[in-house]
Scaffold this active site. Structure first.
Site, mmCIF file in Angstrom:
data_model
loop_
_atom_site.group_PDB
_atom_site.id
_atom_site.type_symbol
_atom_site.label_atom_id
_atom_site.label_comp_id
_atom_site.label_asym_id
_atom_site.label_seq_id
_atom_site.Cartn_x
_atom_site.Cartn_y
_atom_site.Cartn_z
ATOM 1 N N ASN A 170 -0.877 2.067 0.963
ATOM 2 C CA ASN A 170 0.135 1.608 0.004
ATOM 3 C C ASN A 170 -0.529 0.542 -0.864
ATOM 4 O O ASN A 170 -0.700 -0.590 -0.442
ATOM 5 C CB ASN A 170 1.331 1.041 0.791
ATOM 6 C CG ASN A 170 2.333 0.351 -0.109
ATOM 7 O OD1 ASN A 170 2.308 0.498 -1.323
ATOM 8 N ND2 ASN A 170 3.235 -0.407 0.513
ATOM 9 N N LYS A 203 0.558 -0.866 -3.433
ATOM 10 C CA LYS A 203 1.510 -1.820 -4.039
ATOM 11 C C LYS A 203 1.207 -1.981 -5.534
ATOM 12 O O LYS A 203 0.725 -1.031 -6.154
ATOM 13 C CB LYS A 203 1.484 -3.151 -3.283
ATOM 14 C CG LYS A 203 1.657 -2.934 -1.783
ATOM 15 C CD LYS A 203 1.963 -4.185 -1.008
ATOM 16 C CE LYS A 203 2.105 -3.815 0.467
ATOM 17 N NZ LYS A 203 2.530 -4.937 1.283
ATOM 18 N N HIS A 222 10.631 0.581 1.312
ATOM 19 C CA HIS A 222 9.679 -0.462 1.724
ATOM 20 C C HIS A 222 10.391 -1.816 1.749
ATOM 21 O O HIS A 222 11.274 -2.068 0.925
ATOM 22 C CB HIS A 222 8.485 -0.493 0.762
ATOM 23 C CG HIS A 222 7.385 -1.368 1.268
ATOM 24 N ND1 HIS A 222 7.406 -2.732 1.110
ATOM 25 C CD2 HIS A 222 6.271 -1.086 1.972
ATOM 26 C CE1 HIS A 222 6.338 -3.247 1.693
ATOM 27 N NE2 HIS A 222 5.625 -2.273 2.227
ATOM 28 N N GLU A 227 9.575 -4.618 0.726
ATOM 29 C CA GLU A 227 9.521 -5.381 -0.531
ATOM 30 C C GLU A 227 10.592 -4.873 -1.493
ATOM 31 O O GLU A 227 11.153 -5.646 -2.271
ATOM 32 C CB GLU A 227 8.109 -5.296 -1.132
ATOM 33 C CG GLU A 227 7.138 -6.160 -0.325
ATOM 34 C CD GLU A 227 5.705 -5.678 -0.286
ATOM 35 O OE1 GLU A 227 5.321 -4.824 -1.111
ATOM 36 O OE2 GLU A 227 4.962 -6.143 0.600
ATOM 37 N N GLU A 238 7.516 -1.253 10.145
ATOM 38 C CA GLU A 238 6.805 -2.387 9.564
ATOM 39 C C GLU A 238 7.624 -3.661 9.763
ATOM 40 O O GLU A 238 8.522 -3.946 8.964
ATOM 41 C CB GLU A 238 6.593 -2.165 8.067
ATOM 42 C CG GLU A 238 5.821 -0.912 7.738
ATOM 43 C CD GLU A 238 5.178 -0.998 6.356
ATOM 44 O OE1 GLU A 238 3.955 -0.857 6.289
ATOM 45 O OE2 GLU A 238 5.876 -1.236 5.366
ATOM 46 N N GLY A 269 1.426 -8.350 5.127
ATOM 47 C CA GLY A 269 0.670 -9.215 4.234
ATOM 48 C C GLY A 269 0.448 -10.615 4.776
ATOM 49 O O GLY A 269 0.021 -11.511 4.045
ATOM 50 N N SER A 271 -0.299 -5.744 8.291
ATOM 51 C CA SER A 271 -1.598 -6.369 8.560
ATOM 52 C C SER A 271 -2.530 -5.504 9.405
ATOM 53 O O SER A 271 -3.309 -6.024 10.212
ATOM 54 C CB SER A 271 -1.413 -7.754 9.195
ATOM 55 O OG SER A 271 -0.718 -8.612 8.298
HETATM 56 P P1 PGA Z 1 -0.191 -5.020 4.703
HETATM 57 O O1 PGA Z 1 1.048 -4.201 4.063
HETATM 58 O O2 PGA Z 1 -1.065 -4.001 5.384
HETATM 59 O O3 PGA Z 1 -0.846 -5.667 3.524
HETATM 60 O O4 PGA Z 1 0.392 -5.990 5.655
HETATM 61 C C1 PGA Z 1 1.617 -3.106 4.728
HETATM 62 C C2 PGA Z 1 2.726 -2.546 3.903
HETATM 63 O O5 PGA Z 1 3.446 -3.317 3.262
HETATM 64 O O6 PGA Z 1 2.952 -1.313 3.849
#
Ligand code: PGA
Length: 263
Positions: A11, A13, A96, A98, A168, A174, A215
């Site tokens: 992903n 983003k 997601h 976010e 997640e 992140g 992460s």
């Molecule tokens: P990250 O994000 O691996 O940067 O923690 C995962 C995600 O949001 O799908």
């Protein structure tokens, strides 16, 4: 006998211009193509989908969108429809955290998108997971069960095995603070599969792939992939680094599990 084939999705983003996206795909696609036994998916921003679909044509690397609207067309300024996504992608990330946190996505709009994915024959990667506050107050189970129940409601039983879930925990995204493999595995076995079983029956619940996200990096990927209930990863930050993403994909390719059949 249907095995749950591992899946690793990147992903990206809101990162990478078209030129940068092309460069990243050039630096990773040969390596990814050498890795078998795992479904590989890249999810760049909308603006790069066209360019990357051309680059991936004829390879076994799939392309996914990071979001989509649920209507086919019309006066929805700024939105991208499933019909448009379908021209370029096989996969779409839905719900997601976010999008839930910053763009007002709810379990109900997640469900509308899921049903649009079903209608347009896209493989949805549906994200669920509790926030830090929910985690700390012991509400993980209730929150994740609700997200599954409402998000996946009314999916056809024929389509359900195509659904991919990404567990997640929001506190792990992140932050560099991944969940432990054991904790994530516990949420999948105690909450996610039972909630899916209530909707679709046990055989289908066992056939649906559940990824871990938050992460994930080359150093900790195996900790997740060694868990019996985790079938791959949704990778954010580390998917922007060719070496790292290839190493995570390679670790997932060693998975071999899921002895259950869907009838
Ligand atoms: P990250 O994000 O691996 O940067 O923690 C995962 C995600 O949001 O799908």
């Amino acid at each position: 006998m249907t095995k749950r084939i591992p899946l690793v999705a990147g992903n990206w983003k809101m990162n990478k211009t078209i030129a940068e996206a092309r460069e990243l795909v050039s630096s990773m696609s040969a390596r990814l193509r050498e890795i078998g036994g795992v479904e590989k998916v890249l999810c760049p921003p909308f603006t790069s989908l066209m360019a990357i679909s051309t680059m991936l044509a004829g390879t076994d690397i799939g392309l996914g969108a990071q979001n989509m609207y649920w209507e086919e067309k019309g006066a929805f300024t700024g939105e991208v429809s499933p019909l448009m996504i379908k021209e370029l992608c096989k996969y779409v990330i839905i719900g997601h955290s976010e999008r839930r946190a910053y763009f007002g996505e709810t379990d109900e709009t997640v469900n509308k998108r899921l049903r649009a994915a079903q209608k347009f024959d896209l493989t949805p990667i549906v994200c669920v997971g509790e926030t830090l506050d929910e985690y700390e107050s012991g509400r993980t189970e209730a929150v994740v069960a609700r997200q599954i129940k409402l998000g996946l409601a009314d999916a056809d039983s024929a389509f359900a095995p195509r659904i991919v879930i990404a567990y997640e925990p929001v506190w792990a995204i992140g932050t560099g603070k991944a969940s432990s493999g054991e904790n994530a595995n516990g949420v999948v076995s105690k909450v996610i599969r039972p909630a899916m079983s209530a909707l679709f029956g046990e055989a289908t619940a066992q056939a649906i792939r559940v990824l871990y996200g938050g992460s994930v990096n080359a150093g900790n990927a195996s900790e997740f992939f060694n868990q019996p209930e985790i079938d791959g990863a949704l990778v954010g930050g580390a998917s922007l680094k060719a070496d790292e993403f290839a190493a995570i994909t390679k670790a997932a390719s060693r998975l071999d599990r899921g002895q259950l059949t869907i009838d």
